[in-house]
Scaffold this active site. Structure first.
Site, PDB file in Angstrom:
ATOM      1  N   LYS A   1       0.820  -1.216   0.000  1.00  0.00           N
ATOM      2  CA  LYS A   1       0.000   0.000   0.000  1.00  0.00           C
ATOM      3  C   LYS A   1       0.855   1.268   0.000  1.00  0.00           C
ATOM      4  O   LYS A   1       2.022   1.254   0.358  1.00  0.00           O
ATOM      5  CB  LYS A   1      -0.993  -0.048   1.174  1.00  0.00           C
ATOM      6  CG  LYS A   1      -2.104  -1.060   0.856  1.00  0.00           C
ATOM      7  CD  LYS A   1      -3.217  -1.118   1.845  1.00  0.00           C
ATOM      8  CE  LYS A   1      -4.272  -2.122   1.326  1.00  0.00           C
ATOM      9  NZ  LYS A   1      -5.270  -2.470   2.337  1.00  0.00           N
TER      10      LYS A   1
ATOM     11  N   ARG B   1      -3.275 -10.162   4.862  1.00  0.00           N
ATOM     12  CA  ARG B   1      -3.689 -10.278   3.451  1.00  0.00           C
ATOM     13  C   ARG B   1      -2.559  -9.712   2.595  1.00  0.00           C
ATOM     14  O   ARG B   1      -2.262  -8.524   2.674  1.00  0.00           O
ATOM     15  CB  ARG B   1      -4.972  -9.487   3.245  1.00  0.00           C
ATOM     16  CG  ARG B   1      -5.534  -9.513   1.841  1.00  0.00           C
ATOM     17  CD  ARG B   1      -6.762  -8.616   1.747  1.00  0.00           C
ATOM     18  NE  ARG B   1      -7.339  -8.612   0.411  1.00  0.00           N
ATOM     19  CZ  ARG B   1      -6.872  -7.882  -0.593  1.00  0.00           C
ATOM     20  NH1 ARG B   1      -5.827  -7.097  -0.418  1.00  0.00           N
ATOM     21  NH2 ARG B   1      -7.444  -7.939  -1.776  1.00  0.00           N
TER      22      ARG B   1
HETATM   23  N1  PMM Z   1      -7.262  -4.146   0.728  1.00  0.00           N
HETATM   24  C1  PMM Z   1      -7.583  -4.162  -0.581  1.00  0.00           C
HETATM   25  C2  PMM Z   1      -8.665  -4.919  -1.056  1.00  0.00           C
HETATM   26  N2  PMM Z   1      -9.399  -5.672  -0.226  1.00  0.00           N
HETATM   27  N3  PMM Z   1      -9.848  -6.452   1.955  1.00  0.00           N
HETATM   28  C3  PMM Z   1      -9.569  -6.452   3.271  1.00  0.00           C
HETATM   29  N4  PMM Z   1     -10.306  -7.207   4.117  1.00  0.00           N
HETATM   30  N5  PMM Z   1      -8.538  -5.729   3.779  1.00  0.00           N
HETATM   31  C4  PMM Z   1      -7.738  -4.950   2.995  1.00  0.00           C
HETATM   32  O1  PMM Z   1      -6.826  -4.285   3.526  1.00  0.00           O
HETATM   33  C5  PMM Z   1      -8.018  -4.909   1.592  1.00  0.00           C
HETATM   34  C6  PMM Z   1      -9.103  -5.689   1.108  1.00  0.00           C
HETATM   35  C7  PMM Z   1      -6.782  -3.325  -1.529  1.00  0.00           C
HETATM   36  O2  PMM Z   1      -5.642  -3.976  -1.970  1.00  0.00           O
HETATM   37  P1  PMM Z   1      -5.507  -4.722  -3.427  1.00  0.00           P
HETATM   38  O3  PMM Z   1      -5.976  -3.743  -4.466  1.00  0.00           O
HETATM   39  O4  PMM Z   1      -4.057  -5.029  -3.542  1.00  0.00           O
HETATM   40  O5  PMM Z   1      -6.327  -5.962  -3.387  1.00  0.00           O
END
Ligand code: PMM
Length: 283
Positions: free
Chosen positions: A217, A252
């Site tokens: 991020k 995650r």
């Molecule tokens: N971050 C992203 C997408 N989905 N879901 C949860 N539960 N927690 C997060 O921090 C989260 C998420 C954004 O990241 P990406 O675009 O790399 O998937």
């Protein structure tokens, strides 16, 4: 009935099937590519695969139900046939969640915590699947425009407690609940750091297992002065270690192999710490 306690490890691997996710947008848009990527993440030790078809990056446009299903359903079907680990669907829409569950998803990861779609909590409750309720201030299109809080940690605890009560009220089982502070979702660098610094307080305040998503991020990019998201995996691992050490149940991540290695070493060190304490106390 899904229970988080049965999940075999602390690493959730990200399988984004989007043209525009900030770190891997467009790489796995073809179902075969996304399935192969998910299989590789499971082989690297991911305990959950999180499949998403709508980018939540700051400024992203919403995707309609049909387009989102076209992206994620073939991937979930393919992964369900190919891997033993549970699959989560990263969506805010009840129809997408329902179809994903029918295709084999065992968990719904809802970055809106049930606020976007009034039918979401009922779908999760009826199916008996796992549920992640995440905190976000605002919505992806506008969330990074001047986010502000009274006290970010207290505000996030109060929000999550209220959304978890709504989930319980809809009939979702206690053992199926997980919470997430939503790192990067309507938060400044200082907000993200305050939340990570306060993980034990957050976990105690919310009272359910905690998922933390820091992977690649932009706040990490700012801390280490790296623009390219895929070059932020080392910085991500520092937060993986921090999070797992301070009580997060799950992280995650995109770099599953790195996180699995961090978790294995931390586990060995924790066991050695207990063994050493027993020696000292038996003297
Ligand atoms: N971050 C992203 C997408 N989905 N879901 C949860 N539960 N927690 C997060 O921090 C989260 C998420 C954004 O990241 P990406 O675009 O790399 O998937």
């Amino acid at each position: 009935m899904f229970r988080w306690a049965t999940i075999a490890g602390p690493v959730m691997g990200v399988v984004n099937v989007t043209p525009d996710s900030f770190s891997d947008g467009g790489r796995y848009l073809a179902p075969e590519a996304a399935i192969a990527h998910g299989v590789a993440l499971a082989q690297s030790g991911a305990a959950v695969l999180d499949v998403g078809g709508e980018s939540t990056r700051p400024g992203a446009d919403p995707v309609d139900v049909v387009a989102e299903c076209e992206r994620v359903i073939p991937v979930i079907e393919g992964l369900a046939a190919a891997v033993a680990v549970p699959i989560s669907i990263d969506t805010t829409k009840a129809v997408v969640a329902q179809r994903a569950i029918e295709a084999g998803a065992a968990i719904v990861n809802d970055v809106s915590a049930g606020r976007v779609d009034a039918a979401m909590l009922g779908v999760v409750a009826d199916a008996g699947v796992g549920y992640v309720a995440m905190h976000m201030q605002g919505e992806p299109r506008s969330m990074q425009r001047d986010p502000h809080y009274g006290d970010v940690v207290t505000d996030v605890i109060e929000f999550l407690a209220e959304r978890l009560d709504a989930a319980r009220g809809a009939g979702i089982a206690e053992d199926a609940l997980m919470a997430d502070p939503g790192i990067g979702f309507g938060k400044t660098l200082e907000h993200n750091l305050a939340l990570l610094a306060s993980l034990p307080e957050l976990i105690a305040g919310v009272g359910v297992p905690m998922l933390v998503g820091t992977s690649r991020k932009s706040f990490l990019g700012r801390l280490v002065d790296v623009d390219e998201p895929s070059a932020r995996d080392d910085a991500t691992l520092a937060t993986v270690m921090w999070g797992l050490e301070r009580g997060a149940t799950m992280v995650r991540v995109h770099d599953v192999q790195g996180a699995v290695q961090v978790a294995a070493v931390l586990g060995a060190l924790a066991r050695a710490t207990v063994a050493r304490r027993e020696v000292v106390e038996s003297r």
